[in-house]
Motif scaffolding. Structure first.
Motif, short mmCIF file in Angstrom:
data_model
loop_
_atom_site.label_atom_id
_atom_site.label_comp_id
_atom_site.label_asym_id
_atom_site.label_seq_id
_atom_site.Cartn_x
_atom_site.Cartn_y
_atom_site.Cartn_z
N ALA A 144 20.51 42.18 66.59
CA ALA A 144 20.41 43.49 65.94
C ALA A 144 20.89 44.60 66.87
O ALA A 144 21.60 45.51 66.45
N LEU A 145 20.50 44.51 68.13
CA LEU A 145 20.91 45.54 69.09
C LEU A 145 22.42 45.48 69.34
O LEU A 145 23.09 46.52 69.40
N ASN A 146 22.96 44.26 69.47
CA ASN A 146 24.41 44.13 69.63
C ASN A 146 25.14 44.64 68.38
O ASN A 146 26.19 45.28 68.49
N GLY A 147 24.56 44.34 67.23
CA GLY A 147 25.17 44.81 65.98
C GLY A 147 25.17 46.32 65.88
O GLY A 147 26.12 46.92 65.39
N LEU A 148 24.08 46.95 66.34
CA LEU A 148 24.00 48.40 66.32
C LEU A 148 25.08 49.03 67.19
O LEU A 148 25.78 49.96 66.77
N VAL A 149 25.23 48.49 68.41
CA VAL A 149 26.26 49.02 69.32
C VAL A 149 27.64 48.81 68.72
O VAL A 149 28.50 49.71 68.75
N SER A 150 27.88 47.62 68.16
CA SER A 150 29.19 47.32 67.58
C SER A 150 29.49 48.23 66.40
O SER A 150 30.63 48.69 66.23
N ALA A 151 28.48 48.49 65.58
CA ALA A 151 28.67 49.34 64.41
C ALA A 151 29.00 50.77 64.81
O ALA A 151 29.92 51.40 64.26
N VAL A 152 28.26 51.29 65.78
CA VAL A 152 28.52 52.66 66.26
C VAL A 152 29.91 52.75 66.87
O VAL A 152 30.67 53.70 66.60
N TRP A 153 30.27 51.77 67.68
CA TRP A 153 31.58 51.75 68.31
C TRP A 153 32.69 51.71 67.27
O TRP A 153 33.69 52.43 67.36
N ALA A 154 32.52 50.87 66.22
CA ALA A 154 33.53 50.75 65.17
C ALA A 154 33.71 52.08 64.43
O ALA A 154 34.84 52.51 64.17
N VAL A 155 32.60 52.74 64.13
CA VAL A 155 32.67 54.02 63.41
C VAL A 155 33.38 55.07 64.25
O VAL A 155 34.24 55.81 63.76
N VAL A 156 33.03 55.14 65.53
CA VAL A 156 33.65 56.14 66.41
C VAL A 156 35.14 55.90 66.53
O VAL A 156 35.95 56.84 66.43
N LEU A 212 27.53 57.08 53.66
CA LEU A 212 28.50 56.06 53.25
C LEU A 212 28.97 55.26 54.46
O LEU A 212 29.14 54.04 54.37
N VAL A 213 29.17 55.94 55.57
CA VAL A 213 29.57 55.26 56.80
C VAL A 213 28.51 54.26 57.23
O VAL A 213 28.83 53.12 57.62
N ALA A 214 27.26 54.65 57.15
CA ALA A 214 26.17 53.77 57.56
C ALA A 214 26.12 52.52 56.68
O ALA A 214 25.87 51.41 57.18
N ILE A 215 26.37 52.68 55.39
CA ILE A 215 26.33 51.54 54.48
C ILE A 215 27.42 50.53 54.83
O ILE A 215 27.16 49.32 54.96
N ILE A 216 28.65 51.01 54.98
CA ILE A 216 29.76 50.10 55.25
C ILE A 216 29.64 49.48 56.63
O ILE A 216 29.85 48.26 56.81
N ALA A 217 29.31 50.28 57.64
CA ALA A 217 29.14 49.74 58.99
C ALA A 217 28.00 48.73 59.02
O ALA A 217 28.07 47.71 59.73
N GLY A 218 26.96 48.98 58.26
CA GLY A 218 25.84 48.05 58.21
C GLY A 218 26.21 46.73 57.57
O GLY A 218 25.85 45.66 58.07
N ILE A 219 26.96 46.79 56.46
CA ILE A 219 27.32 45.58 55.73
C ILE A 219 28.34 44.74 56.49
O ILE A 219 28.23 43.51 56.57
N PHE A 220 29.34 45.40 57.08
CA PHE A 220 30.48 44.67 57.62
C PHE A 220 30.46 44.50 59.15
O PHE A 220 31.27 43.75 59.68
N VAL A 221 29.56 45.18 59.84
CA VAL A 221 29.50 45.03 61.30
C VAL A 221 28.10 44.65 61.75
O VAL A 221 27.91 43.64 62.44
N PHE A 222 27.10 45.44 61.36
CA PHE A 222 25.74 45.22 61.83
C PHE A 222 25.17 43.88 61.36
O PHE A 222 24.74 43.05 62.18
N LEU A 223 25.15 43.65 60.05
CA LEU A 223 24.58 42.42 59.50
C LEU A 223 25.32 41.16 59.95
O LEU A 223 24.69 40.16 60.32
N PRO A 224 26.67 41.15 59.93
CA PRO A 224 27.37 39.94 60.40
C PRO A 224 27.05 39.60 61.85
O PRO A 224 27.00 38.41 62.21
N THR A 225 26.83 40.60 62.68
CA THR A 225 26.50 40.33 64.09
C THR A 225 25.14 39.66 64.21
O THR A 225 24.96 38.74 65.01
#
Length: 271
Positions: free
Chosen positions: A234-246, A22-35
């Motif tokens: 994509a790489l910036n989005g991945l880092v941002s998503a992980v950071w947001a989740v943590v 569930l975390v991956a879905i929300i982080a992907g939609i609202f952080v990863f993809l927008p980046t």
């Protein structure tokens, strides 16, 4: 209650692991993809000004925000909804992705209102004294008062760092009450929280630097084409998503520890 940093971190990682899909879905939609989208439609907004006028850096920043401000605002709102939805995932009612997103949307306006109140209060209580010091005693006095104001700002931000979990996990949507709840929750733990956030920040910066160095070299090999832009986004989005989740998990675990189990959690325990 005194903050146990080890337990807070352990609980944070446990919550992420228990809700990873569930975390991956929300982080992907609202952080990863927008980046990624931002990197494609407004590359300068994603990377910052490419050229800075050394004679007038303020003019450079004004031009940057005039051109990209709308994109940065939209992304900030989307990210805020995503962060609030992530907080909802770590609440006791175990929501679905749809429920978490709905909670994030409903909480957005009260959360923004609380942030605006905080910014206004800080501008008055800290900004005015610095301005008066500069006007009365020159730059030296302004620097001295500015240092004091910065220390006060750090303290205040720590005290209100649990605003979002107070609104989502604590269910306090009234902006003033939520600010007061965060202040009370951090009582007696300000220095511990400062150290906790500082250590976490160092760890994240080090990991991000290593990751950025490795991936940056790879992206540079691709040149400046569309593929390189999308991969960089994509790489910036991945880092941002992980950071947001943590960050969300750590703040949620910290709030839970400092405030104790919620009424709903206690009720479920004895059912």
């Amino acid at each position: 209650m005194k903050l146990d940093m080890g337990n807070a971190w352990s609980e944070a990682t446990a919550m992420i692991s228990a809700n990873r899909e569930l975390v991956a879905i929300i982080a992907g939609i609202f952080v990863f993809l927008p980046t990624i989208v931002l990197a494609v439609i407004a590359p300068e907004a994603a990377t910052g000004p490419t050229e800075v006028n050394q004679n007038d850096p303020m003019a450079t920043m004004q031009a940057f925000y005039a051109q990209n401000g709308i994109w940065l605002f939209v992304i900030a709102i989307i990210n805020a909804i995503g962060s609030l939805a992530l907080f909802a995932l770590f609440a006791d009612n175990r929501p679905t992705v749809g429920d978490a997103i709905t909670t994030g949307i409903k909480t957005l306006l009260p959360y923004l209102a609380a942030q605006i109140l905080l910014i206004l209060a800080l501008s008055i209580l800290l900004g005015i004294p610095v301005g008066l010091a500069v006007a009365a005693g020159g730059s030296a006095a302004g620097v001295l008062v500015g240092i004091v104001a910065f220390v006060a700002l750090v303290y205040v931000m720590i005290k209100f760092s649990l605003l979002a979990p107070a609104m989502i996990i604590g269910g306090i949507l009234n902006p003033v009450r939520a600010l007061r709840a965060s202040w009370n929750a951090t009582k007696g733990n300000s220095l511990r929280l400062l150290l906790f956030y500082f250590l976490l920040g160092i760890a994240v910066v080090v990991v991000a630097m290593v990751f950025g160095l490795v991936t940056g070299l790879f992206v540079a090999m691709l040149g400046t084409g569309a593929v390189a832009v999308m991969l960089g986004g994509a790489l910036n989005g991945l880092v941002s998503a992980v950071w947001a989740v943590v960050i969300v998990a750590v703040l949620s675990a910290t709030y839970r520890q400092l405030t104790g189990p919620s009424t709903q959690s206690v009720t479920e325990t004895f059912e």
